[in-house]
Design an enzyme around this catalytic site. Structure first.
Site, PDB file in Angstrom:
ATOM      1  N   ARG A 289      37.512  28.160  41.564  1.00 49.91           N
ATOM      2  CA  ARG A 289      37.423  27.238  40.548  1.00 49.91           C
ATOM      3  C   ARG A 289      37.230  25.872  41.068  1.00 49.91           C
ATOM      4  O   ARG A 289      37.348  24.898  40.294  1.00 49.91           O
ATOM      5  CB  ARG A 289      38.907  27.286  39.810  1.00 49.91           C
ATOM      6  CG  ARG A 289      39.182  28.293  38.996  1.00 49.91           C
ATOM      7  CD  ARG A 289      37.891  28.763  38.027  1.00 49.91           C
ATOM      8  NE  ARG A 289      38.448  29.839  37.128  1.00 49.91           N
ATOM      9  CZ  ARG A 289      37.368  30.733  36.508  1.00 49.91           C
ATOM     10  NH1 ARG A 289      36.214  30.722  36.930  1.00 49.91           N
ATOM     11  NH2 ARG A 289      38.028  31.619  35.739  1.00 49.91           N
TER      12      ARG A 289
ATOM     13  N   ASP B  60      27.388  35.298  38.705  1.00 50.28           N
ATOM     14  CA  ASP B  60      28.404  35.779  37.990  1.00 50.28           C
ATOM     15  C   ASP B  60      29.033  34.906  36.987  1.00 50.28           C
ATOM     16  O   ASP B  60      29.092  33.823  37.321  1.00 50.28           O
ATOM     17  CB  ASP B  60      29.372  36.464  38.785  1.00 50.28           C
ATOM     18  CG  ASP B  60      30.595  37.001  38.366  1.00 50.28           C
ATOM     19  OD1 ASP B  60      30.364  38.046  37.288  1.00 50.28           O
ATOM     20  OD2 ASP B  60      31.994  36.726  38.275  1.00 50.28           O
TER      21      ASP B  60
ATOM     22  N   ASP C  27      37.925  40.121  40.732  1.00 53.95           N
ATOM     23  CA  ASP C  27      37.592  39.146  39.525  1.00 53.95           C
ATOM     24  C   ASP C  27      38.625  38.421  39.105  1.00 53.95           C
ATOM     25  O   ASP C  27      39.004  37.964  37.893  1.00 53.95           O
ATOM     26  CB  ASP C  27      36.978  40.070  38.197  1.00 53.95           C
ATOM     27  CG  ASP C  27      36.224  39.023  37.540  1.00 53.95           C
ATOM     28  OD1 ASP C  27      36.061  38.110  37.728  1.00 53.95           O
ATOM     29  OD2 ASP C  27      35.790  39.582  36.241  1.00 53.95           O
TER      30      ASP C  27
ATOM     31  N   HIS D  47      42.792  30.496  34.752  1.00 53.66           N
ATOM     32  CA  HIS D  47      42.466  29.747  33.675  1.00 53.66           C
ATOM     33  C   HIS D  47      43.730  28.839  33.346  1.00 53.66           C
ATOM     34  O   HIS D  47      44.887  29.387  33.230  1.00 53.66           O
ATOM     35  CB  HIS D  47      42.052  30.489  32.479  1.00 53.66           C
ATOM     36  CG  HIS D  47      40.664  31.010  32.452  1.00 53.66           C
ATOM     37  ND1 HIS D  47      39.624  30.275  32.495  1.00 53.66           N
ATOM     38  CD2 HIS D  47      40.360  32.307  32.411  1.00 53.66           C
ATOM     39  CE1 HIS D  47      38.563  31.194  32.459  1.00 53.66           C
ATOM     40  NE2 HIS D  47      39.085  32.369  32.488  1.00 53.66           N
TER      41      HIS D  47
ATOM     42  N   GLY E  90      39.169  36.171  31.039  1.00 59.38           N
ATOM     43  CA  GLY E  90      39.356  36.539  32.651  1.00 59.38           C
ATOM     44  C   GLY E  90      40.888  36.467  33.019  1.00 59.38           C
ATOM     45  O   GLY E  90      41.643  35.957  32.085  1.00 59.38           O
TER      46      GLY E  90
HETATM   47 ZN   LIG Z   1      31.654  38.733  36.041  1.00 63.74          ZN
END
Ligand SMILES: [Zn+2]
Length: 437
Positions: free
Chosen positions: A64, A151, A304, A308, A323
């Protein structure tokens, strides 16, 4: 640098295990033997009954930074990774702005070098991840970038993907694809099926993923290129990749801890913690992914890890971002997916360390820039990146215990078995008995 003696552990090699001691000195493995006398000044760590193997490597971490530092930073993500047993992370490029040029890749590498673990970077395939014009792949490859991906989304235009494969081949880099056809998945927030209809939510069909897997397998055949399939989630995807591999095509693939342990029924409570792309699928997909994991189809379990901020993730299911966090629970969930009591430690370190290190080109034999070697064989002279896992510990996942800056875990309150106890990264004890040192 400090000297550490790990005593009486189950040492997990690439093909077999044995009980013994491991001595680390000056950032390298100094000795491996049935019994080692502790040198003066060494920190002795009793690891009896625990597994000792090469440090974990995550192929798929969203750090991020730059752009969404309220959710995670390179530093906080690296610490969360170390707690989860990771000694190396591959930072995904869907930051704001996207990591599509030399200056931004350098920034992340520089910040990463200040953290306790190695931070590698995946560069964007296209400028701004917009899917139209290729990013300067060769310039980023010269900095050590070995994986490129847009991605967050997949490259939708097959002619762009074809050209990217042509450019990537002589650079010896791999393109990683988030497989979802946007036209088919548009507006969807969970798996398309009977359950999504009953809940009144728009679905993302399995076919959206499988069509892109099919397309990219054919593009690999056409170009002789190499593709890594990110977060495969359906049984058909598994069958497609398995067939492509048996033909000898250069395709690798990963699966996430959440697709191995959660199915679409978790979405029935409209809790957005369970919203992710690609979505949680049916229980029969979960079974197929687990079977493929045990049979060795997946090169890696990859997190992954997608932090957030609560303001965004607490929104209604169809409005919240997709996510979930992954770094701090991935090893435990992988152990569960491999079947706890039947779990083969060799397979466990294969999908969490040796396989992803091979895909990311982070092994001792690979040409790396500024990063240590990972996924080793526990031999004298190797860089000391070591993770210890205790398969016996029972514990409860709690949101408030997370080291990530974000809180969006779907596992809060879940009873778990098996835990990372010790992480030695870059030759230093970073985590011990689950706590930061
Ligand atoms: Zn992805």
């Amino acid at each position: 640098m400090t000297t550490y003696l790990l005593r009486h552990g189950l040492l997990v090699g690439p093909d077999s295990t044995r009980v013994g001691d491991l001595l680390i000195s000056d950032g390298r493995i100094a000795e491996v033997a049935a019994s080692i006398n502790a040198p003066a000044g060494a920190t002795v760590i009793d690891v009896e009954g625990r597994w000792v193997g090469p440090g974990f490597v995550d192929l798929h971490t969203h750090l991020r930074e730059p752009g969404q530092e309220a959710a995670e930073t390179i530093e906080s993500g690296a610490v969360a990774g170390a707690v989860g047993g990771y000694c190396a992370l591959v930072a995904m490029p869907n930051t704001e702005p996207a990591l599509d040029n030399v200056a931004l890749v350098s920034y992340v590498l520089d910040q990463g070098a200040r953290t306790p673990v190695d931070v590698a970077v995946a560069g964007a395939i296209t400028q701004g991840r917009e899917g139209r014009h290729l990013a300067p792949l060769a310039e980023m490859a010269a900095l050590g970038v070995r994986i490129f991906t847009d991605d967050g989304t997949g490259v939708q235009d097959p002619s762009v993907m074809r050209r990217a494969l042509d450019y990537a081949r002589p650079l010896r880099v791999r393109l990683a694809q988030h497989c979802e056809d946007e036209a088919l998945a548009a507006g969807g927030s969970m798996n398309e099926g009977v359950l999504s209809s009953r809940l009144g939510l728009v679905g993302r069909p399995a076919l959206a993923e499988e069509l892109m897997v099919m397309r990219d397998i054919e593009l690999v055949r056409l170009t002789g290129g190499a593709v890594h399939f990110l977060h495969l989630s359906t049984s058909r995807s598994v069958a497609l990749v398995s067939a492509a591999r048996s033909e000898g095509l250069d395709v690798t693939c990963e699966v996430t801890p959440h697709h191995l342990t959660l199915d679409e029924t978790f979405c029935a409570g409209f809790d957005a913690q369970f919203k992710v792309h690609p979505p949680l699928r049916t229980s029969s997909d979960v079974m197929a992914l687990r079977q493929a994991l045990r049979q060795g189809l997946f090169d890696a379990v990859a997190t992954d890890h997608a932090p957030h901020s609560p303001e965004l993730k607490d929104r209604a299911f169809d409005e919240a971002p997709a996510g979930m966090l992954g770094l701090e629970h991935a090893a435990t969930l992988t152990y569960q997916a491999l079947g706890t009591d039947e779990c083969d430690p060799v397979k466990f370190y294969s999908v969490l360390s040796r396989g992803p290190a091979r895909v990311a080109q982070l092994r001792a034999s690979d040409q790396r820039i500024r990063l240590g070697a990972h996924g080793g064989d526990l031999r004298v002279g190797e860089d000391a990146n070591i993770t210890v896992f205790d398969p016996r510990v029972e514990w409860t996942a709690r949101r408030e215990d997370l080291h990530s800056r974000a809180r969006n875990t779907p596992y809060d309150g879940r009873q778990l078995r098996g835990r990372v106890t010790t992480t030695i990264a870059k030759g230093q004890l970073v985590v011990h008995e689950g706590g930061l040192q």
